[in-house]
Write a protein that holds these residues in place. Sequence first.
Motif, mmCIF file in Angstrom:
data_model
loop_
_atom_site.group_PDB
_atom_site.id
_atom_site.type_symbol
_atom_site.label_atom_id
_atom_site.label_comp_id
_atom_site.label_asym_id
_atom_site.label_seq_id
_atom_site.Cartn_x
_atom_site.Cartn_y
_atom_site.Cartn_z
ATOM 1 N N PHE A 1 50.480 46.741 37.034
ATOM 2 C CA PHE A 1 50.892 46.005 38.229
ATOM 3 C C PHE A 1 51.179 46.934 39.407
ATOM 4 C CE2 PHE A 1 51.634 42.292 35.457
ATOM 5 C CZ PHE A 1 51.104 41.298 36.278
ATOM 6 N N SER A 2 51.708 48.117 39.142
ATOM 7 C CA SER A 2 51.959 49.059 40.242
ATOM 8 C C SER A 2 50.650 49.511 40.879
ATOM 9 C CB SER A 2 52.736 50.276 39.731
ATOM 10 O OG SER A 2 54.047 49.916 39.360
ATOM 11 N N PHE A 3 49.640 49.778 40.063
ATOM 12 C CA PHE A 3 48.342 50.161 40.610
ATOM 13 C C PHE A 3 47.769 49.028 41.461
ATOM 14 C CE2 PHE A 3 43.731 50.461 40.592
ATOM 15 C CZ PHE A 3 43.520 51.790 40.938
ATOM 16 N N TYR B 1 41.291 42.309 45.283
ATOM 17 C CA TYR B 1 41.525 41.593 44.032
ATOM 18 C C TYR B 1 43.029 41.403 43.876
ATOM 19 C CZ TYR B 1 43.087 46.052 42.179
ATOM 20 O OH TYR B 1 43.780 47.215 41.981
ATOM 21 N N ALA B 2 43.444 40.498 43.022
ATOM 22 C CA ALA B 2 44.849 40.299 42.646
ATOM 23 C C ALA B 2 45.744 40.225 43.876
ATOM 24 C CB ALA B 2 45.289 41.400 41.687
ATOM 25 N N PHE B 3 46.653 41.232 44.046
ATOM 26 C CA PHE B 3 47.560 41.243 45.179
ATOM 27 C C PHE B 3 46.828 41.336 46.525
ATOM 28 C CE2 PHE B 3 50.691 43.014 42.018
ATOM 29 C CZ PHE B 3 51.606 41.977 42.100
ATOM 30 N N GLY C 1 44.018 33.366 44.089
ATOM 31 C CA GLY C 1 44.142 34.556 43.248
ATOM 32 C C GLY C 1 45.359 35.377 43.600
ATOM 33 N N GLY C 2 45.659 35.516 44.883
ATOM 34 C CA GLY C 2 46.815 36.290 45.314
ATOM 35 C C GLY C 2 48.131 35.674 44.882
ATOM 36 N N THR C 3 48.260 34.356 45.119
ATOM 37 C CA THR C 3 49.508 33.698 44.736
ATOM 38 C C THR C 3 49.667 33.651 43.215
ATOM 39 O OG1 THR C 3 48.367 31.561 44.931
ATOM 40 C CG2 THR C 3 49.671 32.298 46.815
ATOM 41 N N ASN C 4 48.591 33.467 42.487
ATOM 42 C CA ASN C 4 48.673 33.465 41.024
ATOM 43 C C ASN C 4 49.108 34.826 40.488
ATOM 44 O OD1 ASN C 4 47.908 30.780 40.824
ATOM 45 N ND2 ASN C 4 45.735 31.253 40.562
ATOM 46 N N THR C 5 48.660 35.892 41.140
ATOM 47 C CA THR C 5 49.091 37.230 40.728
ATOM 48 C C THR C 5 50.576 37.424 40.978
ATOM 49 O OG1 THR C 5 46.903 38.120 41.271
ATOM 50 C CG2 THR C 5 48.697 39.701 41.036
ATOM 51 N N LEU C 6 51.062 36.948 42.134
ATOM 52 C CA LEU C 6 52.495 37.031 42.433
ATOM 53 C C LEU C 6 53.318 36.295 41.381
ATOM 54 C CD1 LEU C 6 52.591 36.500 46.317
ATOM 55 C CD2 LEU C 6 53.163 38.588 45.073
#
Length: 385
Positions: free
Chosen positions: A156-158, A182-184, A191-196
């Motif tokens: 997650f940090s990466f 991607y992700a964040f 995709g962004g909100t799902n990653t959060l």
Amino acid sequence: MNEFSSIILEMMKNPPDADESIPVVNRFSTAIAVTLPFLVLSVVAVGLRLYTRLHLVREPGWDDVFVAIAVLLNIVGQTTFLGGVKAGIGQHLIYILGTLPTAMKWFYVANAAYTSTTVCIKLSLLLQYLRLFREGYRRTATLIFLAIVTLWGGTFSFMAWFPCFPVSGFWNKTMVPPATCYAFGYRTLDGGTNTLFAFAGSNMSLDILIFLIPLTEYFQPSLKRKQVLAMTGLFGVGLIAILMAVLRLWSGLKYNHRGIIMYDYTFWLPEVQVFSCLEIDFAIMCASMPIFWPSVMAAWNQIYVTKEVIVTVSVERRYDSNKDDLEMAMASSVRSNESTEDMVTGHSTEGRPFFIEDLTALRIVQIKSPEETLRMSWGGTALKK
């Protein structure tokens, strides 16, 4: 037309009221008033912890390194959170399009710093457990969670620090050619909100599980009243940190699947970030309390020792010419020592108390500096000179 542009056009068809009052939690003054005091307390807690480990106990460890990194990242994260609110985070997305790139730069650093801070504080707690639990199922559980948090946190940090390639694509959605995100990085807003939410949920779950590892210490039958009270306060702070993690997840999920408002993320982000700040602050304080609190008690007791020594010396000098009276005074002093010996605790799996209850006996038995007194007490049940 990319997804971001289509959402902006959709929001403009039915724009929010531009004259509506901004929610209290979205205001810059509220953000400062709520987060700054607890940030200061967390910094003070770590300062006392490091002073105790480096100067008094002189037994620093990797847990101290990670808590120091955590507090530095926390300062960065909360500072950039406030910068983002100042730049427009907290207002409706379509009304800050002109300053959105700047606001997203602040949010990028705040989110990445928060993500890494949660990892560091978990690693610090687990490494602290390894110093406490030398064997048994709790040490095994600690090692397992240490591996899990390392993998989870590294991933997650990466993703938080490198959400796009190049990174500038995070705040510049109109760059040509477009960045690979991607992700964040919000390649798609879903995709962004799902990653959060995935990060918030897993973070909360790990907080709860890590919190439960030392909880069994609380039910040891040999605990004394002062130890119970001290550990109750410690676990109380830990529960507050977990509550903040739960509220952080809730504050984001309540906007999920609510139509276009879900994509108005600049409007609902401040509430999420406030709970993020408080979660980290309380977690840092919880990790530091068992380390620095004994030094506070030692310093307080040393003040009492100084006064007591002066009285004792004056009594011995006054009766120096009378041998019988002198022996009576010395015997009284010895009885005073014995009456306080039962107040020193020495129960733990390693011989080190999870939370030192009292140093009252040490203040009379060993009339020494607070530093030497604390080093002796922290060594375990067998006091080391």
